[in-house]
Design a protein around this motif. Structure first.
Motif, PDB file in Angstrom:
ATOM      1  N   HIS A 179       0.864  -1.187   0.000  1.00  0.00           N
ATOM      2  CA  HIS A 179       0.000   0.000   0.000  1.00  0.00           C
ATOM      3  C   HIS A 179       0.893   1.227   0.000  1.00  0.00           C
ATOM      4  N   PRO A 182      -0.073   7.390   1.834  1.00  0.00           N
ATOM      5  CA  PRO A 182      -0.972   8.419   1.282  1.00  0.00           C
ATOM      6  C   PRO A 182      -0.530   9.832   1.672  1.00  0.00           C
ATOM      7  N   SER A 195      -3.717  12.557   2.738  1.00  0.00           N
ATOM      8  CA  SER A 195      -5.093  12.653   2.244  1.00  0.00           C
ATOM      9  C   SER A 195      -5.703  11.277   2.017  1.00  0.00           C
ATOM     10  N   ARG A 196      -7.024  11.172   2.264  1.00  0.00           N
ATOM     11  CA  ARG A 196      -7.734   9.914   2.004  1.00  0.00           C
ATOM     12  C   ARG A 196      -7.935   9.699   0.515  1.00  0.00           C
ATOM     13  N   THR A 197      -8.050  10.825  -0.234  1.00  0.00           N
ATOM     14  CA  THR A 197      -8.222  10.705  -1.683  1.00  0.00           C
ATOM     15  C   THR A 197      -6.938  11.172  -2.361  1.00  0.00           C
ATOM     16  N   ASP A 198      -6.702  10.681  -3.571  1.00  0.00           N
ATOM     17  CA  ASP A 198      -5.486  11.047  -4.295  1.00  0.00           C
ATOM     18  C   ASP A 198      -5.488  12.539  -4.603  1.00  0.00           C
ATOM     19  N   SER A 228     -10.604  -4.521   6.450  1.00  0.00           N
ATOM     20  CA  SER A 228     -10.415  -3.971   5.101  1.00  0.00           C
ATOM     21  C   SER A 228     -10.885  -4.965   4.043  1.00  0.00           C
ATOM     22  N   TRP A 232     -14.567  -2.303   4.406  1.00  0.00           N
ATOM     23  CA  TRP A 232     -14.309  -1.096   5.171  1.00  0.00           C
ATOM     24  C   TRP A 232     -13.538  -0.096   4.315  1.00  0.00           C
ATOM     25  N   PRO A 233     -13.759   1.208   4.379  1.00  0.00           N
ATOM     26  CA  PRO A 233     -14.552   1.930   5.395  1.00  0.00           C
ATOM     27  C   PRO A 233     -16.052   1.993   5.110  1.00  0.00           C
ATOM     28  N   PHE A 269      -9.909   1.827  14.450  1.00  0.00           N
ATOM     29  CA  PHE A 269     -10.723   2.226  13.297  1.00  0.00           C
ATOM     30  C   PHE A 269     -12.184   1.805  13.410  1.00  0.00           C
TER      31      PHE A 269
END
Ligand code: ZN
Ligand code: ZN
Length: 645
Positions: A179, A182, A195-198, A228, A232-233, A269
């Motif tokens: 992974h 991020p 960030s959770r998004t790219d 996961s 998830w999430p 989480f």
């Protein structure tokens, strides 16, 4: 080190291959004064111990070896050289300048790549870390509150020890696979954005960003696994159904790496423990208790073992040897023994299946069960209870042993033999039907009980037996109801079995061939008349004897005697064996054992033996004496039987 106290804190001008350099002198506990001169040069940029020393004394960090293994620009005229080549060059240059006093070889530990054994150079670099203390605390609490149970319990201590002394966790790795971290860097405004998004552009200045090239530690990704993998999430039906899960089965070597991480990340989480029970399984060792290793050559390849003995036998062996908290010692003999068990089951099933013509379950259910039927059903219920309790406690060996004992020594050794009586007698259709029914019911239930241990043979046999459902894999696991326990049947059948065993023992002691039908008289204990009136034919068949039941009988001349729960059995010997020869044999045997008893007694009376010999040898001698004395008693009784005059 007193010798150098005057230099500590000073800066020295030292001649070197790089001209004269200024070097600060510090005193630090990490240096062994007995090693060499007691003075070392530290390189905080390329050694973990030196790095710590540097931190303690505020020394600068200089990186002279790059990620490519070559010298950096900071290495001056050595820049660009391979690190090993550079070492040689420096030694040569020092020699040329007359800076080398002497060279001594010594041993030290060097880190190497676990794959290709290349020497690893420590480099100072920036990495991502997780502050673990706040994660560890809830995970410790979950075990303390028994929301997570670790089995065997002894591993709980290890878990606490790790978790209470947990250190920050470096989670970035310089690998290709994993992974990706991020995090994005903006070179224009020099910021880092997680960030959770790219991210396509810098959130601060809109400039170009580049993602961190590192990936997460594999244990970080694995720590997310329980949820996961379930979507998830997002709040998915899978996550609701399978998280938390019931049991995690694993080896002790990843209790910290994986189990503890799953607990920490799961609690963080999802606010829920990822599993309720953690079963730490045993380690497989060889017959001598040695850990299996390729270099020792004592490794058993599971695939080969399965080819040789069958998967069921192998799997059953592992379960049968998996004592809680003990390692599994595997040997060919054990696996062979359990392969014999699969053969036993197969043969029993064949016997049952070949006697099912005319079987009608509905009709059979109406037939009154006989003592043996009630007995085997009661024993089955007890076995189901034992197996279930053992499984609930993760005592797989106890569960395996219970079903093994039942199937082999009760169902096969006794019930099948008893069943033959009614199966082969067509003149009693009711008894035959009832026996067929018990045979099928008990075998079918036992197969389901055994299925987790021996999945293949149980499915194979189950499919051929009358059954309900598509596959034994999805058939319900047997349950034992309290009312299936039949203590009367167990007690009465116990007496019958003991009588049969007693007659068989007499046959053995008197060395009478199995084919000879004996003549015996049974004097029932008070209250046992009815029992023997109905089970007499059973005893006759199983003991291969003609049986006369007589409450007023007394022991005939030259007959062997056995007493079972107050009932007496007399087995006639006259005309069956040569009494005179047997008398002579027994007398000779008695003399021999008497001598042995005397010898052992004398030995055990000698203080120099009892006090000086190892305890286990003395204990073994005592056991042998006891065995001899028991044998002597038996032989004397036997002599009495043949010595009536
Ligand atoms: Zn390598
Ligand atoms: Zn920016």
């Amino acid at each position: 080190d007193r010798r150098y106290a005057q230099y500590v804190g000073k800066t020295l001008e030292v001649p070197s291959v790089d001209g004269t350099v200024s070097i600060r002198v510090v005193a630090d506990e990490a240096v062994d004064p007995k090693f060499g001169t007691g003075v070392i040069k530290v390189t905080p940029g390329h050694d973990p111990v030196d790095f710590e020393i540097g931190k303690r004394h505020g020394l600068p960090i200089r990186t002279v070896i790059g990620f490519d293994g070559r010298m950096t620009a900071a290495a001056g005229r050595y820049a660009g050289l391979d690190r090993f080549e550079c070492r040689k060059r420096i030694v040569d240059d020092m020699k040329a300048l007359g800076l080398v006093e002497r060279i001594e070889p010594y041993r030290h530990t060097v880190g190497v790549c676990y794959r290709c054994k290349t020497v690893v150079e420590p480099l100072v670099s920036k990495q991502w870390w997780v502050r673990t203390k706040p994660l560890a605390e809830p995970a410790i609490k979950a075990v303390r509150d028994a929301r997570i149970k670790i089995i065997p319990r002894s591993w709980t201590k290890t878990y606490y020890h790790w978790m209470e002394n947990i250190r920050p966790w470096c989670i970035s790795r310089q690998l290709w696979w994993g992974h990706r971290i991020p995090a994005w860097y903006c070179d224009r405004c020099d910021t880092v954005h997680v960030s959770r998004t790219d991210l396509a552009a810098c959130p601060s200045c809109g400039g170009a960003v580049r993602q961190d090239p590192d990936v997460l530690d594999t244990w970080f990704s694995s720590g997310l696994w329980p949820f996961s993998t379930m979507g998830w999430p997002d709040d998915t039906p899978e996550l609701r159904a399978y998280y938390p899960t019931a049991v995690l089965v694993t080896g002790f070597d990843i209790l910290f790496f994986w189990v503890a991480r799953m607990a920490m990340l799961g609690l963080h989480f999802t606010q829920a423990v990822p599993f309720h029970d953690v079963y730490i399984h045993a380690l497989v060792r060889d017959a001598e208790g040695q850990k299996m290793s390729k270099s020792k050559g004592n490794v058993a390849d599971p695939l080969e073992v399965m080819d040789r003995y069958g998967t069921d036998a192998f799997r059953f062996t592992l379960a049968a040897l998996a004592g809680l908290g003990r390692d599994v010692r595997i040997s060919d003999e054990r696996i062979e023994g359990y392969r014999n068990f699969t053969n036993k089951l197969w043969n029993a099933a064949r016997l049952v299946l070949s006697n099912l013509d005319g079987y009608d379950a509905a009709k059979a259910r109406k037939a009154e069960p006989a003592l043996a039927d009630r007995w085997i059903q009661s024993r089955l219920a007890a076995t189901v209870g034992t197996v279930r309790t053992a499984l609930r406690r993760y005592r797989f060996n106890d569960a395996a042993s219970a079903v093994y004992q039942f199937l082999w020594h009760e169902y096969c050794d006794w019930y099948l033999e008893i069943a033959k009586l009614s199966l082969y007698h067509a003149e009693h259709p009711d008894a035959r039907l009832r026996t067929q029914h018990t045979l099928v019911e008990v075998l079918e239930t036992t197969l389901r009980l055994l299925h987790p241990f021996m999945p293949f043979i149980t499915e194979e046999v189950w499919q051929r037996l009358p059954h309900r459902g598509e596959s034994i894999m999805i058939a319900p696991y047997p349950k034992a109801a309290r009312n299936q326990h039949d203590p009367t049947a167990e007690r009465e059948m116990g007496v019958v079995m003991d009588v049969v065993t007693a007659v068989r023992n007499i046959r053995g002691a008197m060395r009478i061939a199995d084919g000879v039908t004996l003549t015996a008289t049974l004097r029932p204990a008070r209250g046992a008349e009815a029992l023997f009136a109905t089970t007499g034919p059973l005893v006759e068949t199983l003991a291969r004897a003609r049986l006369r039941i007589d409450p007023r009988a007394s022991r005939p001349r030259n007959s062997a005697l056995a007493v079972v729960a107050g009932s007496e059995i007399y087995v006639e010997l006259a005309g069956v064996i040569d009494l005179a020869a047997e008398r002579a044999r027994l007398q000779k045997e008695i003399e021999r054992v008497k001598e042995s008893v005397e010898f052992r007694k004398r030995k055990l009376a000698r203080p120099e033996f009892v006090e000086r010999a190892p305890a286990e040898i003395v204990a073994r001698e005592r056991e042998r004496l006891a065995a001899d004395e028991a044998l002597l008693e038996k032989l004397t009784a036997s002599l009495g039987w043949v010595d009536d005059r």
